[in-house]
Design an enzyme around this catalytic site. Sequence first.
Site, short mmCIF file in Angstrom:
data_model
loop_
_atom_site.label_atom_id
_atom_site.label_comp_id
_atom_site.label_asym_id
_atom_site.label_seq_id
_atom_site.Cartn_x
_atom_site.Cartn_y
_atom_site.Cartn_z
N ASP A 158 1.82 4.75 1.94
CA ASP A 158 1.21 5.72 2.84
C ASP A 158 1.35 5.16 4.25
O ASP A 158 1.64 3.97 4.45
CB ASP A 158 -0.26 5.96 2.47
CG ASP A 158 -0.76 7.29 3.06
OD1 ASP A 158 -0.10 7.83 3.98
OD2 ASP A 158 -1.82 7.78 2.63
C1 BGC Z 1 -1.66 10.63 4.68
C2 BGC Z 1 -0.51 11.06 3.80
C3 BGC Z 1 0.58 11.64 4.64
C4 BGC Z 1 1.01 10.64 5.68
C5 BGC Z 1 2.10 11.14 6.59
C6 BGC Z 1 -1.20 9.75 5.82
O1 BGC Z 1 -2.22 9.56 6.73
O2 BGC Z 1 -2.62 9.96 3.91
O3 BGC Z 1 -0.97 12.00 2.86
O4 BGC Z 1 1.65 12.04 3.83
O5 BGC Z 1 -0.10 10.30 6.49
O6 BGC Z 1 1.60 12.08 7.48
#
Ligand code: BGC
Length: 750
Positions: free
Chosen positions: A289
Amino acid sequence: MRHALRRAGAGIPAFVLCLLVAATAPGQAQGPWHPKPQPTGPWMNTSLSPDQRADLVMKQMTLDEKIALLHGVGMPTDEPVTPENAASNRGVGYVIGVPRLGIPGIDMSDAAYGVRSSGVNGRYSTALPANVAAAASWDVHAAYEYGALIGRELRAQGFNMSLGGGVDLTRDPRNGRTFEYLGEDPVLAGTLVAQLIQGTQSENVIGDIKHYALNDQESGRNAVNIHIGERAARESDLLAFEIGVTEGHPAAVMCSYNRVNGDFACENQWLLNDVLKKDWKFPGFVLSDWGGTHSTEKASAAGLDNEEPGHFFFGDKYKEAVQAGRISTGELDDHVHRILRSMFAAGVIDHPRQRSVVDPFAGFRTARQIEEGGIVLLKNEHGALPLDAAKLHTIAVIGSHSDVGMISGGGSAQVDPIGGNAIMPPGKGATRWQEEIWFPTSPLKAIEARAPHATVKYDPGTDPASAAALAKSADVAIVFAYEWESEGMDLPNLTLPHNQDDLISAVAQANPHTIVVLETGSPVTMPWVKQPAAILEAWYGGSDGADALGNVLFGSVNPSGKLPNTFPLSVEDLPHPNLVKPPPASEHFSGPMSPEKWAKGLPPFDVTYDEGVKVGYKWYDAEHKPVLFPFGYGLSYTTYRYSALKVTPGDTVQVSFTVANTGKRSGEEIAEVYAALPAAAQEPPKRLVGFTKVALAAGESKTVTVNVNRKYLSIFNVEKNGWQLLPGEYTLMVGGSSDKLPLKETVHLN
Ligand code: BGC
C-alpha cells in the site's frame, strides 16, 4: 505532492512520501504518453505459458531493468511530468516496465467503485454504487459486471492496472472504509470479490485484491499492531482473501499498512510467503500500500515484490543489497518473474492499452441495475411501499440534499462526479481529499418523474420543525438521511450525524406515511425505528442512484437486497465498544523526519481481536445479543416460502430446496445456507456456507441446489496447517435471513 498532502491526515505525511519517491528512478526515460507499439521477441509466442514467457524476458534483462520493475516512480496524478513518469497515464502509481524490450509500464489507478478522480484530467468514469451495495445484492453476476465495467473504463482511460478489490471484513462497522468492502462474512465477501476480479481481468487489466490483511480500522492504520490467533484469522479475514485469491486469480495483492502479530503486513513472512504464496499458491505479485514498505531485505525476504508508490527501499538500496550479496539473485528473480508473469497472464502485454473516449453515461445502466439489486427494504408496514403515483397528490421530500444529489464514499476510492459536486456552485468540479462529494443524481427529480400529477415539495431538513410542517401537509413524506465516510478516518459511533435522528422522528411523528431512505456505508442505529412506515437502505447509490431508488419507491423494481452487515442495536454491543485509538505518538509523525524513522514506523499500539472468528453475526449469535436488523435480512414487495430441504453429502455437500413466490409480484429471493458445526469444533452457533439468488414470477416455485464447499464446513487446524472437516453431526439451515431459517436438516459428515 498535492495528493500526498491531501492524505497527510490519513497517516502518511507529505514530506515522507516525497522522501519515498524523491530519488532518481533507475531505468530509462520515455517520451510522452502514447500507446506502445506491439512488443516483439520470443516471449510474444502466445502458445507459451505466462511463466515461460516471463522467463524469456528475464533472460535479456539487466540488473537495473529488474530493479526498475520492483518499484513505482511516484504518484503521477499530482506531480510534474518527469522523465520517469512521462509515459504514465497520470494515475496514482506507475512502474516503468522494460521499454528496451517493449514491455509496457504498469499504469495504476484506484478503482474501488469506478476509476478514481480523473476529472482533474478532464476524464470521467461511471460511479458504481459503493461496494457494500454490490455486496447487498448477493449477486455473483452483478459482481462480475461491476468488475468488468471498471476494467473497461480503466482501459479506455489508458490504465492497465486496477487498485480495487477491497475485501477486509467489517470487524468494526465504524471503519471508515466499510463502504469500500463487501461486508462481514468471509464466504459472501470472498465469493463476490473473486467475481469482481475476474470481471476486471476479463478486460485485460491487472486486477488487485486489498488490503492484505486485517486492515479493519483506519484509526492509526500505519501504526496499529493487530493481534489475532492463527485459527481465528484463517477462518475469518484471511478466508475472504483465500477465496478471492484462489477463485478470482488476481494478478496482484496489495499488502496493508498495519502490523499483524508484530510485523508490518508488507514485511510479514507469515502473511506473504507462508500463507499467500505457499499455502494458497498465489503466483502473482505483492505490492505495498502507498508508503506501506518499511525495509529492503526484510520485506523482500518476506515476499514483498513491489514497493509503491516510490523506491526508497526497493530502488538503489535494493540494488546495493543484491550487489553486496545480502539479497540473492534468486530472490530478486522471483519478484521480477512474478510481476512479468502477471502482466502476461492478465493480457496487458498481448493487448496493450489503447486510450479512447470513455462514455461514462454508457455505464449508468449497469450502475443503476446494481443499485436496484442492492437496495435493502428494512421495514414496510401495511404495504406503505411501493408508492402508488395515481393516489398521491402531495409528496414531501426532505433532507440530505435530495433535491440535487446523493452522497458518495471518499478517500482513494472517490470517483469524480460528472459536472462536479452537486452541492457546489456550478463550475466547482474538482474534488478534494476528505470532502463530502454528492453525485448529481437527484431523488427529487426521480420522484417527480414517477409522480407527474403530484405536487412534490422539498425541505432541506436542517430544521426538524419546518420539515415536520411540510410532512404534515403531504400524503407521503420521504425523508433522506445520510452518513458520509472515507478512508483515513473512522466513524465516532453508529449514530446518524447532523441531528438526523431528531429530524426523522419529527417527520414521522407529523406524518404516519413516512418513508426513510438511508444513504450510509455502515450500519447506523435507529432510535426512531418504530415510527416510520417504511425504511430503505440505499447505501451510496452511484451515478444513477436516484433512478434506482425511484424505481424501488414506485415499484417498477421489487427490492431484493439483503444486509451484508449486521445493524446492531447499540455501539455498546460491538466486540470493542471503544474503538482503540492511536496514542498521539502513533497517530502522525512529528519532529524531524528521517527515512530511518519512517522505516521504523510509527510507535505501534496494540489492538487485540479477542473476539477472534466471531465477526458480525457470529459475535451477536454467540453472545446472545439481539440486533436491530440481522445479517442477511431484507424484505420484498412479495413473500417467499421455503420447503423440501434435502442435504446430500459428497465431494461438495449438495443442499437442495424449493423456494416459492407466494405473493402477487415477481421478485428475486436471496436464499441463504448456514451450517452449525459439531460441538467439538467450538465454533459460533452458525456460519454462512452458501447462497443463491432465485428469480421467481408471482406464484412460481423453483427447486435449487447450493453446492457447499467442504472447506466452508471445516475448521482451520493450526497444527496440521490445513482445513479439517471434523467428523460429526452438521446441521444445515436454509432461509431468507440469518435469523429466519425455516429449513433444517442434520447430517453426519466425515
Ligand atoms: C489506500 C489504497 C490505495 C492507495 C493508492 C492508499 O492510501 O489505502 O487503497 O489504493 O492509497 O491511492
